[in-house]
Scaffold this active site. Structure first.
Site, PDB file in Angstrom:
ATOM      1  CG  HIS A  47      65.207  79.102  73.568  1.00  0.00           C
ATOM      2  ND1 HIS A  47      64.793  80.239  74.311  1.00  0.00           N
ATOM      3  CD2 HIS A  47      64.443  79.220  72.328  1.00  0.00           C
ATOM      4  CE1 HIS A  47      64.013  80.847  73.504  1.00  0.00           C
ATOM      5  NE2 HIS A  47      63.989  80.297  72.172  1.00  0.00           N
TER       6      HIS A  47
HETATM    7  P1  TYD Z   1      61.327  82.354  76.613  1.00  0.00           P
HETATM    8  O1  TYD Z   1      61.071  81.807  75.183  1.00  0.00           O
HETATM    9  O2  TYD Z   1      61.930  81.364  77.307  1.00  0.00           O
HETATM   10  O3  TYD Z   1      62.112  83.728  76.346  1.00  0.00           O
HETATM   11  P2  TYD Z   1      63.826  83.843  76.275  1.00  0.00           P
HETATM   12  O4  TYD Z   1      64.224  82.615  75.652  1.00  0.00           O
HETATM   13  O5  TYD Z   1      63.578  84.998  75.383  1.00  0.00           O
HETATM   14  O6  TYD Z   1      64.313  84.263  77.358  1.00  0.00           O
HETATM   15  O7  TYD Z   1      59.885  82.578  77.411  1.00  0.00           O
HETATM   16  C1  TYD Z   1      60.185  83.348  78.689  1.00  0.00           C
HETATM   17  C2  TYD Z   1      58.841  82.910  79.332  1.00  0.00           C
HETATM   18  O8  TYD Z   1      57.730  83.471  78.676  1.00  0.00           O
HETATM   19  C3  TYD Z   1      58.554  81.418  79.562  1.00  0.00           C
HETATM   20  O9  TYD Z   1      58.075  81.028  80.907  1.00  0.00           O
HETATM   21  C4  TYD Z   1      57.517  81.060  78.494  1.00  0.00           C
HETATM   22  C5  TYD Z   1      56.702  82.450  78.419  1.00  0.00           C
HETATM   23  N1  TYD Z   1      56.320  82.682  76.933  1.00  0.00           N
HETATM   24  C6  TYD Z   1      54.989  82.583  76.613  1.00  0.00           C
HETATM   25  O10 TYD Z   1      54.145  82.232  77.746  1.00  0.00           O
HETATM   26  N2  TYD Z   1      54.500  82.594  75.335  1.00  0.00           N
HETATM   27  C7  TYD Z   1      55.305  83.102  74.387  1.00  0.00           C
HETATM   28  O11 TYD Z   1      54.863  83.442  73.477  1.00  0.00           O
HETATM   29  C8  TYD Z   1      56.655  83.201  74.634  1.00  0.00           C
HETATM   30  C9  TYD Z   1      57.618  83.551  73.672  1.00  0.00           C
HETATM   31  C10 TYD Z   1      57.059  82.899  76.094  1.00  0.00           C
END
Ligand code: TYD
Length: 137
Positions: A52
């Site tokens: 992302h």
């Molecule tokens: P995401 O940022 O998509 O993780 P990655 O890119 O590392 O795979 O986050 C995964 C899930 O966690 C998504 O549903 C959002 C949630 N999340 C939070 O609730 N708070 C946060 O600070 C972060 C980073 C993620």
């Protein structure tokens, strides 16, 4: 913003036979104020994280234990980093697509972020990210 604005930051390290110590102060060792900290752990070695971009968020990503790779992509150029030192962080500007993979067993990815979690700050679709990059150029 381009991957040239992203960089590895060498953090202070206090060596000690009892164990080393590193620290990070906002707006001093990193160029932003810290509003949020989150971390990834128990990551399977074959898992991919990230994939992302962010519209406004600045981050410092650290491997506080073990190692993993991060590929940064500004829509034109890509650069791959291996994070494997607890005293070294990767500063990432807004508008950078990032992919994290090849986590070693027990790796811990620690992230300092300039803002609270806001889903509307994410680009989760690579084509939409590219379109936004081109619009800004
Ligand atoms: P995401 O940022 O998509 O993780 P990655 O890119 O590392 O795979 O986050 C995964 C899930 O966690 C998504 O549903 C959002 C949630 N999340 C939070 O609730 N708070 C946060 O600070 C972060 C980073 C993620």
């Amino acid at each position: 913003m381009s991957i040239k604005d992203c960089k590895l930051i060498e953090l202070p390290k206090i060596p000690d036979t009892r164990g080393n110590l590193s620290f990070i102060e906002e707006n001093k060792h990193i160029p932003f104020s810290i509003k949020r900290v989150y971390y990834l752990y128990d990551v399977p070695t074959d898992a991919d994280r990230g994939a992302h971009g962010h519209k406004t968020l600045e981050q410092l990503i650290l491997s506080v234990s073990g190692s993993f790779e991060i590929t940064l992509n500004d829509g034109v150029n890509k650069q791959k980093y291996l994070l494997n030192k607890p005293y070294q962080g990767l500063y990432i500007t807004p508008m950078i697509w990032r992919e994290l993979r090849n986590f070693s067993s027990g790796a811990m990815c620690f992230v300092l972020a300039s803002d609270f979690y806001k889903e509307d700050d994410y680009y989760r679709d690579y084509q939409k990210f590219l379109a936004a990059v081109r619009k800004k150029q």
